[in-house]
Design an enzyme around this catalytic site. Sequence first.
Site, PDB file in Angstrom:
ATOM      1  N   GLY A  93       0.802  -1.211   0.000  1.00 48.55           N
ATOM      2  CA  GLY A  93       0.000   0.000   0.000  1.00 48.55           C
ATOM      3  C   GLY A  93       0.839   1.266   0.000  1.00 48.55           C
ATOM      4  O   GLY A  93       2.024   1.259   0.344  1.00 48.55           O
ATOM      5  N   CYS A 127      -3.894  -5.189  -7.540  1.00 50.50           N
ATOM      6  CA  CYS A 127      -3.567  -3.758  -7.438  1.00 50.50           C
ATOM      7  C   CYS A 127      -3.939  -2.980  -8.695  1.00 50.50           C
ATOM      8  O   CYS A 127      -4.225  -1.787  -8.629  1.00 50.50           O
ATOM      9  CB  CYS A 127      -2.089  -3.573  -7.123  1.00 50.50           C
ATOM     10  SG  CYS A 127      -0.978  -4.391  -8.275  1.00 50.50           S
ATOM     11  N   GLY A 177       3.778   4.406  -7.344  1.00 46.41           N
ATOM     12  CA  GLY A 177       5.039   3.693  -7.327  1.00 46.41           C
ATOM     13  C   GLY A 177       6.226   4.451  -7.851  1.00 46.41           C
ATOM     14  O   GLY A 177       6.119   5.566  -8.367  1.00 46.41           O
ATOM     15  N   GLU A 222       8.866  -3.104 -12.513  1.00 43.84           N
ATOM     16  CA  GLU A 222       9.185  -4.521 -12.422  1.00 43.84           C
ATOM     17  C   GLU A 222       8.936  -5.149 -13.790  1.00 43.84           C
ATOM     18  O   GLU A 222       8.084  -4.697 -14.547  1.00 43.84           O
ATOM     19  CB  GLU A 222       8.348  -5.201 -11.334  1.00 43.84           C
ATOM     20  CG  GLU A 222       8.697  -4.661  -9.954  1.00 43.84           C
ATOM     21  CD  GLU A 222       8.152  -5.489  -8.812  1.00 43.84           C
ATOM     22  OE1 GLU A 222       8.967  -5.995  -8.037  1.00 43.84           O
ATOM     23  OE2 GLU A 222       6.919  -5.614  -8.697  1.00 43.84           O
TER      24      GLU A 222
END
Length: 490
Positions: free
Chosen positions: A230, A286, A460, A464
């Site tokens: 989170g 998410c 973020g 990734e």
Amino acid sequence: MSRFGLQKLYINGAYVDSTDGKTFNAVNPANGEVLAEIQSASAEDVNRAVASAASGQKVWAAMTAMARSRILRRAVDILRERNDELAALETLDTGKAMSETTAVDIVTGADVLEYYAGLIPSIEGQQIPLRDTSFVYTRREPLGVVAGIGAWNYPIQIALWKSAPALAAGNAMIFKPSEVTSLTALKLAEIYTEAGLPDGVFNVVTGSGAEVGQYLTDHPGIAKVSFTGGVKTGKKVMANASGSTLKEVTMELGGKSPLIIFDDADLDRAADIAMMANFYSSGQVCTNGTRVFVPAALQAQFEAKILERVKRIRLGDPTDPQTNFGPLVSFAHMESVLRFIESGKNSGARLLCGGERVTEGEFAKGAYVAPTVFTDCRDEMEIVREEIFGPVMSILSYQSEEEVVRRANDTTFGLAAGVVTNDLTRAHRVIHQLEAGICWINTWGESAAEMPVGGYKQSGVGRENGLMTLEHYTQIKSVQVELGEYASVF
């Protein structure tokens, strides 16, 4: 005694006891069964893990690229051989349907590991000529020891997404799974060892984020932290990581993503996409497209198609292959989702379906929440602005393209977005205006190994998967060579 007994830490290629004796339970959210008692790592245990990782990393980095590649590809083979066994454990620990874990969790994690295993021999530097007698060359070198902190919704997949590029680049990783879902990360550590990974190169320390996570973010022997979770926790992790020893960070955080359906869209396809973007994995993804924007003129038709599809959801025992909708990951998380649902009811949104805990028969033992759809939602409502991380869809109507783009971007999040339209010119025009790191046109949710994933704004930092992630697990060393005479001014 619990089904899987006492679970220890995994350090230096073997299971070891925690030094302080603290434990916590792994609980099956489908029925409340205690699956295992898990040891919690102490600061001393984290120190052991870091020392082990530092030693193992030197051995790992000294191996040839092809040797490292072969070991990781062997781990891929073992993961695929044990897919069903690992999926069954993941289902017990998370409550996710077996129909999902057998097809997605281990499969996609292994795909990412295979992708990076294949890239290892391609990690190389550059040669830059300066003049006839001098040139510069660069080396991509590993960071050293890095930490991965996982989330509870895709435990083994996240462990693989974080460890694959880290190990491929020659680093060692200390991984802390979520205390809610720790079991498969420990199995992954076993698999890496079986595949031939040197001792210490992948260690698992279990426990809470508040304690064990902070030990990792504060530790001076760790060069980078990759965190999934989170926004609130992510900010703390980033502050601790940078405030301690200026660690590098990757943050994959929350989202409240818009799914925009245009008036020329195939409404059946749009409804199918909206269902997957809200109810897959019981809404605990998410990137979910929980703000569904529909043209006002098509709202009633779209609602009817959604209700028709909600009736087809097969809520049930997650170990039943026919089930495609299981419980939420924990009873605490169920209570959080139910609080958001009450907020939606009280805010004036119109409840189309669901909106309650499922308590019939055996379901009363589990953390089941009915698939929930609100419509006539407004942008200022809590259910529209906050990440719920559960099976709750919010339908919002709009009048124009300009309006919907503005409203879609009116959020502190920026993880994902999508459009459904038959007009590809419009699709690209709108996507280019949306403030999100992952975007889909006429589809939703797929995140291939080759695709960089990550967010804008408070969703973020870094990415990734994909080529660029591998680069962020290395550091560049520049070396100048002078072949000619050297002239000093002194």
